[in-house]
Enzyme design. Structure first.
Site, short mmCIF file in Angstrom:
data_model
loop_
_atom_site.label_atom_id
_atom_site.label_comp_id
_atom_site.label_asym_id
_atom_site.label_seq_id
_atom_site.Cartn_x
_atom_site.Cartn_y
_atom_site.Cartn_z
N GLY A 18 0.83 -1.21 0.00
CA GLY A 18 0.00 0.00 0.00
C GLY A 18 0.86 1.24 0.00
N GLY A 22 -1.18 7.81 0.65
CA GLY A 22 -1.38 7.96 2.09
C GLY A 22 -0.15 7.66 2.95
N GLY A 24 1.45 4.83 3.51
CA GLY A 24 2.48 3.96 2.91
C GLY A 24 3.47 4.75 2.08
CE1 TYR A 172 -9.48 -0.46 8.47
CE2 TYR A 172 -10.26 0.74 10.40
CZ TYR A 172 -9.28 0.50 9.45
OH TYR A 172 -8.10 1.20 9.47
#
Ligand SMILES: NC(=O)c1ccc[n+]([C@@H]2O[C@H](COP(=O)([O-])OP(=O)(O)OC[C@H]3O[C@@H](n4cnc5c(N)ncnc54)[C@H](OP(=O)(O)O)[C@@H]3O)[C@@H](O)[C@H]2O)c1
Length: 292
Positions: A18, A22, A24, A172
């Site tokens: 990822g 963002g 990552g 989540y």
């Protein structure tokens, strides 16, 4: 915010899932500044090429590589691990960062609840497949990006795939609790190998996270926006765990703001961790690979 980076990661190889956006991307950038060879993983080859080129010019570090992989497919994860091993014979830091929250329940190509497949099973399998070279690279590190939202989570062994009463928060929360149970159990299994395993909450971070949510989650994320930190700040705990001498021998811990924190009561339940581990092994077809 000004952040100063040292060059303590020269000669280290880091894989980050990822890594095109963002937290990552900012983690990759920080570690590239410190001299690491960084291998970026995400779905889109086009994005990976663009981000690798941006990071090279921003950090003046040419050792930015990439491997495309849609992590929700276990077959793709196997290919990712084998592609990585074809190029590299060591891995100093694995950062299992990719994760999403999904508005409507859907399943992965393998038929698994999508959030569980992306946020947990992919990383469980990737870590297992790379474990031999991670061990050979010791002292080495595995870092799992979880979330404070794990406190909402519960492992419902009767309905792991959340076929009944799906909500984004339930899926989540379960997946992020799974990240922590996995961290603690793997740390126990890898004690005395020189491989440390830790997890973290990055903070409430202004990224693309939750962009497809509607209803209560959308409202929550919208109202939280003014209080959210930048992706650069959100990456600091991952960077700290990957590079700081303060944590070289710390393992099996949950961090936030670069400090050890307590996670939820369920996350410390070793019976839950073992039972869930066995389920993860079956779902990923990994058998005994994670054993010491
Ligand atoms: N943002 C927050 O406030 C917050 C809070 C707590 C925890 N976290 C956690 O922090 C981690 C990073 O989140 P973020 O906020 O940086 O999210 P983000 O901005 O949405 O970035 C997600 C990254 O994951 C990649 N990705 C998504 N689906 C993928 C897939 N199927 N296969 C491979 N890569 C995939 C995306 O790239 P492509 O789309 O190009 O594939 C992107 O690089 C997640 O684990 C999240 O749960 C975030």
């Amino acid at each position: 915010m000004t952040t100063t980076y040292n060059d303590s990661m020269i000669g280290k190889i880091v894989m980050i899932t990822g890594a095109t956006g963002g937290i990552g991307r900012e983690t990759a950038k920080g570690l590239a500044y410190m001299g690491a060879t960084v291998v970026l993983v995400s779905r889109s080859t086009e994005k990976l090429i663009r981000v690798a080129s941006e990071l090279k010019s921003e950090t003046r570090n040419d050792h930015i590589d990439y491997l495309p992989c849609d992590l929700t497919s276990m077959e793709n994860v196997r290919k990712l691990a084998s592609d990585f091993k074809e190029r590299y014979d060591r891995l100093d830091v694995l950062i299992n960062n990719a994760g999403e929250i999904i508005n409507e329940r859907r399943t992965s190509v393998d038929g698994y609840e999508y959030t569980l497949a992306l946020d947990h099973l992919s990383h469980f399998l990737l870590t297992a497949l790379l474990q031999d070279i991670i061990k050979r690279s010791a002292p080495s590190k595995i870092i799992n990006v979880s979330s404070m939202a794990h406190i909402l989570g519960h492992i419902n062994f009767d309905d792991i795939m959340i076929e009944k009463g799906y909500t984004p928060g339930k899926a989540y929360g379960q997946a992020k609790l799974a990240n922590i149970l996995f961290t603690y159990e793997l740390a126990r299994r890898l004690s005395k190998t020189g491989v440390t395993v830790n997890c973290l909450h990055p903070g409430m971070v202004r990224t693309n996270f939750g962009k497809d949510t509607t209803g209560a989650w959308k409202l929550f994320l919208l109202l939280s926006k003014p209080f959210m930190i930048s992706a650069r700040k959100g990456a600091q705990t991952s960077i700290y765990l990957a590079s700081s001498p303060d944590v070289v021998s710390v393992t099996g811990k949950y961090f936030a703001k670069k400090k050890e924190k307590k996670s939820s009561k369920e996350s410390y339940d070793e019976n839950v961790a073992k039972r869930f581990w066995e389920i993860s092994e079956k779902l990923t077809g990994m058998g005994q690979t994670h054993q010491e």
